[in-house]
Design a protein around this motif. Structure first.
Motif, PDB file in Angstrom:
ATOM      1  N   ARG A   2       3.427 -10.352  -7.991  1.00 26.94           N
ATOM      2  CA  ARG A   2       3.735 -10.485  -9.652  1.00 26.94           C
ATOM      3  C   ARG A   2       5.214 -10.010  -9.655  1.00 26.94           C
ATOM      4  NH1 ARG A   2      -1.769  -9.421 -10.517  1.00 26.94           N
ATOM      5  NH2 ARG A   2      -1.051  -7.327 -11.273  1.00 26.94           N
ATOM      6  N   LEU A   3       5.445  -8.767  -9.161  1.00 27.01           N
ATOM      7  CA  LEU A   3       6.564  -8.100  -9.581  1.00 27.01           C
ATOM      8  C   LEU A   3       7.879  -9.015  -9.022  1.00 27.01           C
ATOM      9  CD1 LEU A   3       8.094  -5.692 -10.309  1.00 27.01           C
ATOM     10  CD2 LEU A   3       8.029  -4.688  -7.963  1.00 27.01           C
ATOM     11  N   PHE A   4       7.717  -9.311  -7.624  1.00 30.99           N
ATOM     12  CA  PHE A   4       8.724 -10.066  -7.036  1.00 30.99           C
ATOM     13  C   PHE A   4       9.059 -11.644  -7.795  1.00 30.99           C
ATOM     14  CE2 PHE A   4      10.427  -8.404  -2.839  1.00 30.99           C
ATOM     15  CZ  PHE A   4       9.922  -7.065  -3.260  1.00 30.99           C
ATOM     16  N   SER A   5       7.906 -12.140  -8.221  1.00 32.16           N
ATOM     17  CA  SER A   5       7.899 -13.453  -8.681  1.00 32.16           C
ATOM     18  C   SER A   5       8.736 -13.371 -10.037  1.00 32.16           C
ATOM     19  CB  SER A   5       6.566 -13.892  -8.942  1.00 32.16           C
ATOM     20  OG  SER A   5       6.773 -15.268  -9.774  1.00 32.16           O
ATOM     21  N   THR A   6       8.276 -12.324 -10.762  1.00 30.38           N
ATOM     22  CA  THR A   6       9.222 -12.073 -12.252  1.00 30.38           C
ATOM     23  C   THR A   6      10.338 -11.742 -12.150  1.00 30.38           C
ATOM     24  OG1 THR A   6       6.841 -11.864 -12.968  1.00 30.38           O
ATOM     25  CG2 THR A   6       8.614 -10.954 -14.427  1.00 30.38           C
ATOM     26  N   HIS A   7      10.674 -10.665 -11.104  1.00 32.73           N
ATOM     27  CA  HIS A   7      12.038 -10.100 -11.136  1.00 32.73           C
ATOM     28  C   HIS A   7      13.071 -10.353 -10.221  1.00 32.73           C
ATOM     29  CE1 HIS A   7       9.528  -7.616 -13.850  1.00 32.73           C
ATOM     30  NE2 HIS A   7      10.549  -7.375 -14.371  1.00 32.73           N
ATOM     31  N   VAL A   8      12.532 -10.920  -8.937  1.00 28.63           N
ATOM     32  CA  VAL A   8      13.188 -11.435  -7.784  1.00 28.63           C
ATOM     33  C   VAL A   8      13.488 -13.011  -7.913  1.00 28.63           C
ATOM     34  CG1 VAL A   8      13.684 -11.195  -5.508  1.00 28.63           C
ATOM     35  CG2 VAL A   8      12.533  -9.290  -6.572  1.00 28.63           C
ATOM     36  N   GLY A   9      12.265 -13.685  -7.866  1.00 28.73           N
ATOM     37  CA  GLY A   9      12.396 -15.009  -7.888  1.00 28.73           C
ATOM     38  C   GLY A   9      11.518 -15.685  -6.717  1.00 28.73           C
ATOM     39  N   VAL A  10      11.283 -14.855  -5.660  1.00 26.22           N
ATOM     40  CA  VAL A  10      10.641 -15.107  -4.469  1.00 26.22           C
ATOM     41  C   VAL A  10       9.678 -14.164  -4.104  1.00 26.22           C
ATOM     42  CG1 VAL A  10      12.421 -16.695  -3.644  1.00 26.22           C
ATOM     43  CG2 VAL A  10      12.672 -14.219  -3.189  1.00 26.22           C
ATOM     44  N   SER A  11       8.530 -14.528  -3.152  1.00 27.51           N
ATOM     45  CA  SER A  11       7.738 -13.586  -2.798  1.00 27.51           C
ATOM     46  C   SER A  11       8.188 -12.379  -1.796  1.00 27.51           C
ATOM     47  CB  SER A  11       6.566 -14.364  -1.924  1.00 27.51           C
ATOM     48  OG  SER A  11       7.130 -14.820  -0.710  1.00 27.51           O
ATOM     49  N   PRO A  12       7.453 -11.252  -1.570  1.00 24.19           N
ATOM     50  CA  PRO A  12       8.040 -10.409  -0.732  1.00 24.19           C
ATOM     51  C   PRO A  12       7.876 -10.786   0.656  1.00 24.19           C
ATOM     52  CG  PRO A  12       5.919  -9.625  -1.909  1.00 24.19           C
ATOM     53  CD  PRO A  12       6.374 -10.919  -2.586  1.00 24.19           C
ATOM     54  N   LYS A  13       7.022 -11.853   1.200  1.00 26.46           N
ATOM     55  CA  LYS A  13       7.118 -12.390   2.542  1.00 26.46           C
ATOM     56  C   LYS A  13       8.486 -13.081   2.543  1.00 26.46           C
ATOM     57  CE  LYS A  13       4.361 -14.901   5.601  1.00 26.46           C
ATOM     58  NZ  LYS A  13       3.083 -15.730   5.874  1.00 26.46           N
ATOM     59  N   TRP A  14       8.723 -13.850   1.591  1.00 26.94           N
ATOM     60  CA  TRP A  14      10.003 -14.648   1.676  1.00 26.94           C
ATOM     61  C   TRP A  14      11.150 -13.722   2.163  1.00 26.94           C
ATOM     62  CZ3 TRP A  14      14.631 -15.352  -0.219  1.00 26.94           C
ATOM     63  CH2 TRP A  14      15.198 -16.273   0.187  1.00 26.94           C
ATOM     64  N   HIS A  64       0.762  -1.332   0.115  1.00 21.60           N
ATOM     65  CA  HIS A  64       0.160  -0.066   0.012  1.00 21.60           C
ATOM     66  C   HIS A  64       0.780   1.407   0.153  1.00 21.60           C
ATOM     67  CE1 HIS A  64      -3.559   2.495   0.812  1.00 21.60           C
ATOM     68  NE2 HIS A  64      -2.642   3.152   1.821  1.00 21.60           N
ATOM     69  N   ALA A  65       1.878   1.223   0.836  1.00 20.60           N
ATOM     70  CA  ALA A  65       2.802   2.303   0.619  1.00 20.60           C
ATOM     71  C   ALA A  65       3.221   2.632  -0.402  1.00 20.60           C
ATOM     72  CB  ALA A  65       3.908   2.221   1.825  1.00 20.60           C
ATOM     73  N   GLN A  66       3.700   1.861  -1.367  1.00 20.37           N
ATOM     74  CA  GLN A  66       4.401   1.785  -2.802  1.00 20.37           C
ATOM     75  C   GLN A  66       3.237   2.014  -3.799  1.00 20.37           C
ATOM     76  OE1 GLN A  66       7.722   1.806  -2.071  1.00 20.37           O
ATOM     77  NE2 GLN A  66       7.107   1.122   0.172  1.00 20.37           N
ATOM     78  N   GLY A  67       1.902   2.081  -3.415  1.00 30.15           N
ATOM     79  CA  GLY A  67       0.998   2.375  -4.281  1.00 30.15           C
ATOM     80  C   GLY A  67       0.637   1.159  -5.307  1.00 30.15           C
ATOM     81  N   LEU A  68       1.008  -0.071  -4.537  1.00 35.25           N
ATOM     82  CA  LEU A  68       0.577  -1.081  -5.200  1.00 35.25           C
ATOM     83  C   LEU A  68      -0.029  -1.986  -4.627  1.00 35.25           C
ATOM     84  CD1 LEU A  68       4.281  -2.192  -6.155  1.00 35.25           C
ATOM     85  CD2 LEU A  68       2.717  -1.411  -7.780  1.00 35.25           C
ATOM     86  N   SER A  69      -0.859  -3.037  -5.244  1.00 32.83           N
ATOM     87  CA  SER A  69      -1.755  -4.080  -4.703  1.00 32.83           C
ATOM     88  C   SER A  69      -0.766  -5.283  -4.179  1.00 32.83           C
ATOM     89  CB  SER A  69      -2.744  -4.591  -5.653  1.00 32.83           C
ATOM     90  OG  SER A  69      -2.250  -5.321  -6.606  1.00 32.83           O
ATOM     91  N   VAL A  70      -1.214  -6.053  -3.268  1.00 34.83           N
ATOM     92  CA  VAL A  70      -0.367  -6.884  -2.825  1.00 34.83           C
ATOM     93  C   VAL A  70      -0.227  -7.907  -3.896  1.00 34.83           C
ATOM     94  CG1 VAL A  70      -0.596  -9.125  -1.315  1.00 34.83           C
ATOM     95  CG2 VAL A  70      -1.271  -6.993  -0.435  1.00 34.83           C
ATOM     96  N   ARG A  71      -1.130  -8.309  -4.976  1.00 40.35           N
ATOM     97  CA  ARG A  71      -1.142  -9.021  -5.947  1.00 40.35           C
ATOM     98  C   ARG A  71      -0.034  -8.423  -6.928  1.00 40.35           C
ATOM     99  NH1 ARG A  71       0.090 -13.633  -7.632  1.00 40.35           N
ATOM    100  NH2 ARG A  71      -0.379 -13.975  -9.678  1.00 40.35           N
ATOM    101  N   ALA A  72      -0.161  -7.235  -7.198  1.00 41.58           N
ATOM    102  CA  ALA A  72       0.670  -6.654  -7.885  1.00 41.58           C
ATOM    103  C   ALA A  72       2.325  -6.865  -7.630  1.00 41.58           C
ATOM    104  CB  ALA A  72       0.479  -5.286  -8.313  1.00 41.58           C
ATOM    105  N   LEU A  73       2.345  -6.491  -6.426  1.00 44.71           N
ATOM    106  CA  LEU A  73       3.914  -6.796  -5.614  1.00 44.71           C
ATOM    107  C   LEU A  73       4.251  -7.907  -5.732  1.00 44.71           C
ATOM    108  CD1 LEU A  73       6.041  -5.075  -4.199  1.00 44.71           C
ATOM    109  CD2 LEU A  73       4.586  -5.966  -1.754  1.00 44.71           C
TER     110      LEU A  73
END
Length: 274
Positions: A202-214, A191-200
């Motif tokens: 997807r971003l992490f899966s595609t570009h980092v390889g793991v979830s933001p929670k991980w 929310h602080a980044q102006g993103l939905s949890v789902r969008a965040l």
């Protein structure tokens, strides 16, 4: 971009490792620094085998390795390891690695989400056909660090890259999670980044390889490891609260599941080894 850090964050039993190997970090060439956090070099000559353990960062690594008693040098791409990463060191050998920033690997392999490599280690030429039989030898055989760094620079600078603003965003967001202990919940952070949890996610899966929670949980364990290895008389309940855990039991559970021993036992072993 940040210069290479000098801490041992993520290394299990850092004193045990550093007493057995020569470990160095170097900056890559300036055009590479938005993608590569640092180069890491390790040399060893051991009278008996040693198992190195690392709680990995959310980063892909490209390594060129030479176990001198076992065969010629070779290259390897290692995705983000979900669990404890163990590398058995024997005889004489060297590793020269490029640690990509979280998000930094994607521009080099834009056809696949970075999650494709998560938990995977595979020959470098399967990802980079430019790796030849000579590439690894050119990186690891020089005796001086400057020549090895120059060889890594030359190889990576020659690789095609696809600029990706979303990769830059992922790099920035992971850096914020790492630096800010006030980040406690993925939903609040999104929310602080102006993103939905789902969008965040997807971003992490595609570009980092793991979830933001991980990522959030992994940096908590890194901090707990660093505290346990470097301080006596730790107040674990206070540390758990500082790291955003609901209570000490949750920290103990995550630490034990990741490292393999409870934090109090690890701290005792670290004190004995200092």
């Amino acid at each position: 971009m940040e210069a290479p850090r000098h801490d041992t964050r993520g290394i299990v039993d850092p004193s045990g490792l550093l007493n057995r190997v020569r470990f160095r970090r170097h900056e890559p060439a300036e055009p590479l620094r938005r993608y590569v956090e640092w180069y890491w070099l390790i040399d060893w000559d051991l009278p008996e085998p040693y198992a190195s353990h690392v709680v990995p960062h959310p980063s892909v690594n490209l390594t060129f390795q030479w176990d001198e008693d076992e065969g010629p040098p070779y290259g390897e791409v290692t995705g983000v390891a979900l669990g404890l990463y163990t590398r058995k060191l024997t005889g004489r050998g060297r590793v020269c690695g490029a640690k990509f920033r979280p998000g930094g690997f994607r521009p080099y392999a834009p056809e696949e989400p970075v999650s494709r490599w998560t938990g995977v280690a595979l020959p470098a030429q399967e990802v980079f056909p430019q790796v030849t039989a000579d590439t690894a030898r050119e990186v690891v055989t020089p005796s001086d660090d400057a020549a090895r760094v120059a060889a890594l620079d030359a190889f990576l600078l020659a690789l095609p890259r696809t600029p990706d603003p979303q990769a830059d965003l992922a790099t920035d967001l992971v850096a914020r999670i790492r630096a800010d202990r006030a980040v406690r919940r993925v939903g609040d952070f999104a929310h602080a980044q102006g993103l939905s949890v789902r969008a965040l996610q997807r971003l992490f899966s595609t570009h980092v390889g793991v979830s933001p929670k991980w990522v959030l949980l992994r940096y908590r364990i890194h901090e707990a490891l660093e505290q346990a290895a470097g301080h006596d008389d730790i107040d674990w309940a206070t540390l758990a609260a500082d790291l955003g855990y609901a209570d000490q039991a949750h920290l103990v559970r995550d630490f034990t599941a990741t490292v393999g021993v409870p934090p109090t036992a690890y701290a005792a072993e670290a004190r004995a080894g200092r």
